[in-house]
Design an enzyme around this catalytic site. Structure first.
Site, PDB file in Angstrom:
ATOM      1  N   LYS A 183      -2.664   6.807   1.829  1.00  0.00           N
ATOM      2  CA  LYS A 183      -2.564   7.010   3.274  1.00  0.00           C
ATOM      3  C   LYS A 183      -1.527   8.089   3.559  1.00  0.00           C
ATOM      4  CE  LYS A 183      -2.662   4.284   7.494  1.00  0.00           C
ATOM      5  NZ  LYS A 183      -4.000   4.636   7.936  1.00  0.00           N
TER       6      LYS A 183
ATOM      7  N   GLU B 131     -16.414   6.485   4.189  1.00  0.00           N
ATOM      8  CA  GLU B 131     -15.689   5.857   5.295  1.00  0.00           C
ATOM      9  C   GLU B 131     -15.730   6.765   6.514  1.00  0.00           C
ATOM     10  OE1 GLU B 131     -11.552   5.114   4.395  1.00  0.00           O
ATOM     11  OE2 GLU B 131     -11.278   7.084   3.538  1.00  0.00           O
TER      12      GLU B 131
ATOM     13  N   ARG C 119       0.839  -1.212   0.000  1.00  0.00           N
ATOM     14  CA  ARG C 119       0.000   0.000   0.000  1.00  0.00           C
ATOM     15  C   ARG C 119       0.870   1.258   0.000  1.00  0.00           C
ATOM     16  NH1 ARG C 119      -4.512   0.462   4.508  1.00  0.00           N
ATOM     17  NH2 ARG C 119      -2.683   0.835   5.812  1.00  0.00           N
TER      18      ARG C 119
HETATM   19  C1  COI Z   1      -4.547   3.028  11.276  1.00  0.00           C
HETATM   20  O1  COI Z   1      -5.597   2.431  11.479  1.00  0.00           O
HETATM   21  O2  COI Z   1      -3.469   2.439  11.263  1.00  0.00           O
HETATM   22  C2  COI Z   1      -4.508   4.454  11.037  1.00  0.00           C
HETATM   23  O3  COI Z   1      -3.555   4.900  10.496  1.00  0.00           O
HETATM   24  C3  COI Z   1      -5.578   5.324  11.475  1.00  0.00           C
HETATM   25  C4  COI Z   1      -4.994   6.558  12.046  1.00  0.00           C
HETATM   26  C5  COI Z   1      -5.890   7.670  11.793  1.00  0.00           C
HETATM   27  C6  COI Z   1      -4.686   6.358  13.489  1.00  0.00           C
END
Ligand code: COI
Length: 380
Positions: free
Chosen positions: A227, A263, A125
Site C-alpha cells: 500500500k 482489483e 500490513r
Molecule cells: C482505503 O480504502 O483505505 C484506501 O486507502 C483507498 C484509498 C485509495 C482512498
C-alpha cells in the site's frame, strides 16, 4: 559576482515581486530571471570562482549538500508558479502527501464510545509493506498507540453515529537525505485523521465500472501488494479517463494474460454466483484488503462457499452480483461493468448478498452488532 541581499527559506513560503506572477513553463525561464532569483538568497559566503574545499579525488555517489536548491509549486491549474532559489535545507510538506500508507476508521457508537476497526491488521500490513520497501517500521503496539492517540486527540471530529467515520491515515515515508539507490537513512511515521462520509459520489448507489485494457496496475514480483503511493499513482490516468466518460471507477486486468480480474483502483472485488462468492487471490499483484478479509470471514460464517481464485473477465457475463470492498469504500454494490463496449448488469438492492454482508460488517464496526470476533477496539 552576483549581489545577494536577503535570505528566506521554503518553510516561510516566501515569494518575491514577480515571483507571484505565474509563468507557462521552463521555456520562459531566462538568465535574467535566474539572477533576480539569486538576489533573494542569503550569500553562501564563498566565491563563485573557486571549487568548494573537499576531497575531489574521492568523489562517490553519496549526497553532499550544496549551497542552494530551486523549487516552484504547481496547484490545481497545472501551471507552475515562478520558482525561487533558497538555501539547501528541509522543506515543508503536507502530512497528507504520499508514502507507504494505511487507512482505517474510527466510529462513534450510540453510547458515545469510540471504536477502532482492526488496527492490528493495518499495523501488520504496513510492516509487510515496509519490509518489501526496505524501510524500518513501527511495532504493532507503537502503531496502535499512535492511532489511538491521534483518534482521541481528534475526538470531536469523529462523526455522530450513522453520519460517517473518522478516517485515520498512518503514513511511513523516507524523509532522510539520499541521492543514490538505497534505503532512506531516515524515515518518518506519522498519523493524521479526517472525518469522512461515502467514498464514491454515488453514495451507496451501485457503481458502474469500466474494464481497463490498456493500463495495468501491477505485475508479479513488483510491489502491487504494497500500500504505497507508487502503487496508486499508475491508476490515475485510467481513472480520470473513466470518470470523464461517466464511470465510477476502473477494474484492472492482470498484466500478463490481460484476462484475469485483479482489483479496482481503490478496492478489492468479489463476484457472486448462487452460494459461491469468488475473489482474486492475494498473490502479490493486489492489495490484501482488511475489509476483503473481514468479508470473506463473514461470508463463510453465513455459509457461503468463498473461493479465492483467478477470475477470467468473461466470467462476469454470467455473474449474478459483483461488489467491491475496501476501508474507504466499505462494501459497495456494482450495478454494471463495461468491457470492450459491452455493458453487463448485475443484481443490487436490499435482497442482495452484498447488502447482507454490508449490513453485518457495518453493524460490527459501529457496535450495532456484537463483535464476537474481537475485530473492534474501544478507546477512551
Ligand atoms: C482505503 O480504502 O483505505 C484506501 O486507502 C483507498 C484509498 C485509495 C482512498
Amino acid at each position: 559576482m552576483i549581489q545577494r541581499s536577503c535570505f528566506r527559506n521554503l518553510v516561510q513560503s516566501f515569494r518575491v515581486g514577480s515571483a507571484l506572477t505565474k509563468f507557462g513553463g521552463y521555456n520562459s525561464y531566462t538568465s535574467q530571471a535566474a539572477s533576480s532569483l539569486l538576489q533573494v538568497c542569503e550569500p553562501s559566503g564563498y566565491s563563485d570562482d573557486e571549487c568548494a574545499a573537499m576531497d575531489w579525488d574521492n568523489l562517490g555517489f553519496g549526497l553532499i549538500p550544496t549551497d542552494y536548491m530551486y523549487s516552484m509549486k504547481c496547484y490545481d491549474d497545472q501551471i507552475f508558479e515562478q520558482g525561487q532559489l533558497s538555501r539547501y535545507g528541509k522543506i515543508e510538506l503536507s502530512p497528507s502527501a504520499g508514502g507507504l500508507f494505511e487507512g482505517l476508521k474510527a466510529y462513534r457508537k450510540e453510547n458515545g464510545q469510540l471504536v477502532l476497526f482492526h488496527p492490528d491488521q493495518n499495523a501488520i500490513r504496513m510492516q509487510i509493506g515496509a519490509k518489501r520497501m526496505c524501510m524500518p517500521y513501527p511495532s504493532t503496539d507503537q502503531f496502535i498507540d499512535a492511532v489511538k492517540q491521534t483518534t482521541l486527540a481528534n475526538k470531536r471530529w469523529v462523526p455522530p453515529p450513522g453520519k460517517g467515520s473518522l478516517y485515520i491515515r498512518p503514513l511511513l515515508m523516507g524523509s532522510g537525505p539520499i541521492l543514490g539507490l538505497a534505503p532512506a537513512p531516515e524515515c518518518t511515521f506519522l498519523v493524521f485523521a479526517s472525518p469522512v462520509g461515502n467514498y464514491f459520489k454515488e453514495g451507496l448507489a451501485p457503481l458502474n465500472l469500466y474494464v481497463e485494457s490498456e493500463f495495468h496496475r501491477a505485475t508479479h514480483g513488483g510491489a502491487g501488494g504494497v500500500k504505497t503511493i507508487s502503487n496508486y499513482a499508475p491508476v490515475l490516468k485510467a481513472l480520470s479517463r473513466a470518470k470523464s466518460r461517466g464511470f465510477s471507477d476502473v477494474l484492472y486486468l492482470d498484466a500478463v494474460n490481460k484476462k484475469y480480474v485483479e482489483e479496482v483502483s481503490s478496492c478489492n472485488i468479489f463476484v457472486v454466483n448462487g452460494n459461491v462468492i469468488s475473489t482474486p487471490p492475494t498473490n502479490g499483484t493486489i492489495l490484501a484488503g482488511v475489509t476483503r478479509e473481514s468479508i470473506i470471514e463473514i461470508a463463510c460464517d453465513y455459509g457461503y462457499q468463498v473461493e479465492e481464485r483467478r477470475i477470467p473477465v468473461d466470467e462476469l457475463l454470467d455473474a449474478e452480483e459483483v461488489f467491491c470492498t475496501g476501508t474507504a469504500v466499505v462494501v459497495a454494490p456494482v450495478g454494471s461493468i463495461t468491457y470492450q463496449d459491452r455493458r453487463i448488469e448485475f443484481k443490487t438492492g436490499a435482497q442482495s448478498v452484498c447488502s447482507e454482508l454490508y449490513s453485518t460488517l457495518v453493524g460490527i464496526q459501529t457496535g450495532l452488532i456484537k463483535d464476537k470476533k474481537g475485530w473492534t477496539i474501544e478507546i477512551q
